[in-house]
Design a protein around this motif. Sequence first.
Motif, PDB file in Angstrom:
ATOM      1  N   VAL A 372     -55.636  31.056 120.448  1.00 57.83           N
ATOM      2  CA  VAL A 372     -55.884  32.496 120.307  1.00 57.83           C
ATOM      3  C   VAL A 372     -55.123  33.267 121.383  1.00 57.83           C
ATOM      4  CG1 VAL A 372     -57.680  34.284 120.325  1.00 57.83           C
ATOM      5  CG2 VAL A 372     -58.138  32.074 119.270  1.00 57.83           C
ATOM      6  N   LEU A 373     -54.889  32.633 122.537  1.00 57.50           N
ATOM      7  CA  LEU A 373     -54.214  33.295 123.665  1.00 57.50           C
ATOM      8  C   LEU A 373     -52.699  33.218 123.578  1.00 57.50           C
ATOM      9  CD1 LEU A 373     -56.500  32.051 126.583  1.00 57.50           C
ATOM     10  CD2 LEU A 373     -56.681  34.162 125.261  1.00 57.50           C
ATOM     11  N   ASP A 374     -52.175  32.624 122.533  1.00 58.03           N
ATOM     12  CA  ASP A 374     -50.721  32.520 122.366  1.00 58.03           C
ATOM     13  C   ASP A 374     -50.113  33.926 122.274  1.00 58.03           C
ATOM     14  OD1 ASP A 374     -48.124  32.068 121.681  1.00 58.03           O
ATOM     15  OD2 ASP A 374     -48.552  30.715 120.017  1.00 58.03           O
ATOM     16  N   PRO A 375     -49.262  34.324 123.215  1.00 53.92           N
ATOM     17  CA  PRO A 375     -48.686  35.681 123.198  1.00 53.92           C
ATOM     18  C   PRO A 375     -47.918  36.001 121.925  1.00 53.92           C
ATOM     19  CG  PRO A 375     -48.280  34.604 125.307  1.00 53.92           C
ATOM     20  CD  PRO A 375     -48.814  33.544 124.382  1.00 53.92           C
ATOM     21  N   SER A 376     -47.385  34.983 121.272  1.00 52.66           N
ATOM     22  CA  SER A 376     -46.584  35.215 120.062  1.00 52.66           C
ATOM     23  C   SER A 376     -47.453  35.380 118.813  1.00 52.66           C
ATOM     24  CB  SER A 376     -45.603  34.057 119.844  1.00 52.66           C
ATOM     25  OG  SER A 376     -46.312  32.839 119.609  1.00 52.66           O
ATOM     26  N   SER A 377     -48.762  35.157 118.949  1.00 54.49           N
ATOM     27  CA  SER A 377     -49.661  35.288 117.802  1.00 54.49           C
ATOM     28  C   SER A 377     -50.048  36.746 117.608  1.00 54.49           C
ATOM     29  CB  SER A 377     -50.917  34.440 118.006  1.00 54.49           C
ATOM     30  OG  SER A 377     -51.669  34.927 119.097  1.00 54.49           O
ATOM     31  N   SER A 378     -50.692  37.030 116.490  1.00 55.42           N
ATOM     32  CA  SER A 378     -51.026  38.427 116.137  1.00 55.42           C
ATOM     33  C   SER A 378     -52.485  38.775 116.390  1.00 55.42           C
ATOM     34  CB  SER A 378     -50.708  38.662 114.657  1.00 55.42           C
ATOM     35  OG  SER A 378     -51.456  37.763 113.833  1.00 55.42           O
ATOM     36  N   PHE A 379     -53.166  37.986 117.213  1.00 50.75           N
ATOM     37  CA  PHE A 379     -54.579  38.261 117.466  1.00 50.75           C
ATOM     38  C   PHE A 379     -54.750  39.570 118.233  1.00 50.75           C
ATOM     39  CE2 PHE A 379     -54.510  33.588 117.059  1.00 50.75           C
ATOM     40  CZ  PHE A 379     -55.449  33.458 116.044  1.00 50.75           C
ATOM     41  N   SER A 380     -55.882  40.236 117.995  1.00 52.22           N
ATOM     42  CA  SER A 380     -56.169  41.500 118.667  1.00 52.22           C
ATOM     43  C   SER A 380     -56.645  41.257 120.098  1.00 52.22           C
ATOM     44  CB  SER A 380     -57.266  42.255 117.907  1.00 52.22           C
ATOM     45  OG  SER A 380     -58.513  41.570 118.029  1.00 52.22           O
ATOM     46  N   SER A 381     -56.692  42.335 120.871  1.00 44.85           N
ATOM     47  CA  SER A 381     -57.191  42.248 122.242  1.00 44.85           C
ATOM     48  C   SER A 381     -58.631  41.768 122.274  1.00 44.85           C
ATOM     49  CB  SER A 381     -57.081  43.617 122.923  1.00 44.85           C
ATOM     50  OG  SER A 381     -55.733  44.031 122.988  1.00 44.85           O
ATOM     51  N   LYS A 382     -59.414  42.215 121.307  1.00 45.84           N
ATOM     52  CA  LYS A 382     -60.816  41.811 121.264  1.00 45.84           C
ATOM     53  C   LYS A 382     -60.946  40.304 121.085  1.00 45.84           C
ATOM     54  CE  LYS A 382     -65.175  42.535 118.800  1.00 45.84           C
ATOM     55  NZ  LYS A 382     -65.857  43.213 117.659  1.00 45.84           N
ATOM     56  N   ALA A 383     -60.171  39.737 120.178  1.00 44.00           N
ATOM     57  CA  ALA A 383     -60.236  38.297 119.940  1.00 44.00           C
ATOM     58  C   ALA A 383     -59.841  37.530 121.201  1.00 44.00           C
ATOM     59  CB  ALA A 383     -59.323  37.923 118.778  1.00 44.00           C
ATOM     60  N   ARG A 384     -58.841  38.030 121.905  1.00 44.19           N
ATOM     61  CA  ARG A 384     -58.378  37.346 123.108  1.00 44.19           C
ATOM     62  C   ARG A 384     -59.397  37.461 124.241  1.00 44.19           C
ATOM     63  NH1 ARG A 384     -52.227  39.137 121.729  1.00 44.19           N
ATOM     64  NH2 ARG A 384     -51.611  37.121 120.880  1.00 44.19           N
ATOM     65  N   GLU A 385     -60.018  38.597 124.348  1.00 47.13           N
ATOM     66  CA  GLU A 385     -61.064  38.755 125.368  1.00 47.13           C
ATOM     67  C   GLU A 385     -62.205  37.770 125.117  1.00 47.13           C
ATOM     68  OE1 GLU A 385     -62.387  42.822 125.840  1.00 47.13           O
ATOM     69  OE2 GLU A 385     -60.351  43.558 125.572  1.00 47.13           O
ATOM     70  N   ILE A 386     -62.617  37.656 123.867  1.00 43.63           N
ATOM     71  CA  ILE A 386     -63.721  36.752 123.528  1.00 43.63           C
ATOM     72  C   ILE A 386     -63.319  35.300 123.763  1.00 43.63           C
ATOM     73  CG2 ILE A 386     -65.083  35.882 121.572  1.00 43.63           C
ATOM     74  CD1 ILE A 386     -65.119  38.814 120.558  1.00 43.63           C
ATOM     75  N   ALA A 387     -62.067  34.961 123.454  1.00 45.72           N
ATOM     76  CA  ALA A 387     -61.583  33.596 123.690  1.00 45.72           C
ATOM     77  C   ALA A 387     -61.558  33.276 125.186  1.00 45.72           C
ATOM     78  CB  ALA A 387     -60.187  33.430 123.084  1.00 45.72           C
ATOM     79  N   LEU A 388     -61.126  34.241 126.001  1.00 43.67           N
ATOM     80  CA  LEU A 388     -61.105  34.033 127.452  1.00 43.67           C
ATOM     81  C   LEU A 388     -62.504  33.783 128.002  1.00 43.67           C
ATOM     82  CD1 LEU A 388     -58.485  36.624 128.789  1.00 43.67           C
ATOM     83  CD2 LEU A 388     -58.449  34.159 129.140  1.00 43.67           C
ATOM     84  N   ARG A 389     -63.455  34.584 127.531  1.00 44.27           N
ATOM     85  CA  ARG A 389     -64.840  34.402 128.000  1.00 44.27           C
ATOM     86  C   ARG A 389     -65.383  33.037 127.580  1.00 44.27           C
ATOM     87  NH1 ARG A 389     -65.367  39.959 126.217  1.00 44.27           N
ATOM     88  NH2 ARG A 389     -65.464  41.350 128.022  1.00 44.27           N
ATOM     89  N   ALA A 390     -65.068  32.636 126.353  1.00 39.69           N
ATOM     90  CA  ALA A 390     -65.550  31.348 125.859  1.00 39.69           C
ATOM     91  C   ALA A 390     -64.936  30.189 126.649  1.00 39.69           C
ATOM     92  CB  ALA A 390     -65.222  31.205 124.374  1.00 39.69           C
ATOM     93  N   ILE A 391     -63.652  30.302 126.967  1.00 37.22           N
ATOM     94  CA  ILE A 391     -62.989  29.255 127.757  1.00 37.22           C
ATOM     95  C   ILE A 391     -63.645  29.138 129.130  1.00 37.22           C
ATOM     96  CG2 ILE A 391     -60.847  28.756 129.012  1.00 37.22           C
ATOM     97  CD1 ILE A 391     -59.338  29.777 126.519  1.00 37.22           C
ATOM     98  N   GLU A 392     -63.897  30.271 129.745  1.00 36.30           N
ATOM     99  CA  GLU A 392     -64.549  30.258 131.062  1.00 36.30           C
ATOM    100  C   GLU A 392     -65.919  29.598 130.986  1.00 36.30           C
ATOM    101  OE1 GLU A 392     -66.009  33.460 134.475  1.00 36.30           O
ATOM    102  OE2 GLU A 392     -64.873  34.140 132.731  1.00 36.30           O
TER     103      GLU A 392
END
Length: 574
Positions: A372-392
């Motif tokens: 989800v954190l791949d910069p070349s992907s088309s995920f929204s900021s919201k999806a990336r924020e949630i993925a970061l929190r989940a990884i942590e």
Amino acid sequence: MEEEEEENQSLLELSIGESSLRRAMELISSLIPLTYSIKVFHVKWQLIRNKLEELISGLTAAENCDSCENSAFSDLIPSLVLTVNHCYDLARQCVDLSYNGKLLMQSNLDVVSAKFELHIKNLGGIYSTRILTHGYPIVVSRPSNGACRDDMKFYVGDLFTRLKIGDLEMKSQALVALSEVVGEDEKYVKIVVENGEIIALLVNFLEFSEMEIQEESTKIISIIAGFDLYRGVLVGAGIIAPLIRVLESGSDLGKERAARTLQKLTKNSDNAWSVSAHGGVTALLKICTNGNGKGESITPVCGILRNLSGVEEIKRFMVEEGAISVFIKLMRSKDEALQISAIEFLQIMASGDESIRKMVIREGGIYSLVCVLDPSSSFSSKAREIALRAIESLCFSSTSSLKILMGYGFLNRLLFFLCNDEVSVQELAVKVTYNLCVTSEETKKAMGDAGFMPELVKLLDVKSFGIREMAAEALSDLVLVPRNRRRFAQEVYNVERILKLLDPDERKSGNKKVLLSILMSLSSCNSGRRKIQRSAYLKSLEKLAEAEVMDAKRIVRKLSSNRFRSILNGIWNS
């Protein structure tokens, strides 16, 4: 001639029938307001008034139908008029308090109430056998905005009658009208809830095989469930089991509405037990497994399961039923809303539960999150924020998990978002960076090698106070590692920037205590001390020392001591 006489006779009977119907409606219309002035036997009169309103709604529908001449209807009106007249007499006695004994009056009221119920049943029978056909749009005019409660209540009563005694077409049109008013005005919702029979009908309609009836009923119930105050009424009416059956066999629209209703209801853990007891967990997981990626229908289902996971016993059952595998697959969905729901669900499930956390990681959860954190992907900021929190949440508490995370290139992706211009993403990335710094010595070394320190220095004077503070804290942790400290001191800009930010006149100076801790670490290595001593901004540090700031005094003392020692070494070696 005989045919003409028969036609005239039919017209006469029709005219008499219409006249009787109009007379009955007028009597009931005048009786209803009279009941409001009665101060005794309140409950019994309320029940009678409800039946009167139901009757007049049914008669209003009948007045606009094509077949007022049928014999069944002709038989109903005279007996109804007799009952209304008798009720009128009882009402007068109650208003004037002229009745002979309370027990006798209570008995009389029970009898008249039972007669009205029989008339309603008979009228319903006429409709159900389709003796009356529709010759007009079935729903009467809706009260205007700002109408009084009595008008609104009468309108709902009219709709209720059509729902109760009408055929499928009548029921469908009444449901559409009812969903419109409850969706626009909370006062109508309250009126519907107060009439328990309407709620009971709506629950019953969920079992109908006609999808249109089922869908509209579910829509109304979902609106009512949006009010905390009324959820208990729905549950008390037995709504849970029918909603689950809609989830299992209803239309796509019906399933979506049923899911949204259950999502609202399961905010209460008691209702969560009821859903589980009726086989809801299995049904919900099946939808997630066979959902074909339709986020709008599966997302509320994920919400229900998320609510259910708050009950430990249900959570365990969900794991046994394969919920983790199901949601790992949903994390890879192309539908972002569904993917976000899946990530949030797994994060909640794994929170505080080591066995589930390991299961998520073992089945590929970390890899899916890093994707989800791949910069070349088309995920929204919201999806990336949630993925970061989940990884942590999933990885930072375990050394083995951190190794897996690093192996997927997480540091490079976190560094990318650290440089991001979008404040919300950047702020979260800085926070994650800070929390990552305190996990282990090896992680700090890897972050130093990856290039985190120069980027953190750039963040020390951004507009956001929160970002500045966390960036300084993270940098303070990173330079505790000797290798990072030497790397940091190699760049003149790094040291210069920190010293400049110590200037009392610097508006974005940040937390001086943290900045001084960074300089204290730097002063522990030769290259760091030299950079500080040669900086044009050394005066910022000296000013703080003169102002009796203890950390600044320690650093200055350390620099002076080392400078004096260098001078002595030079003399001794000469």
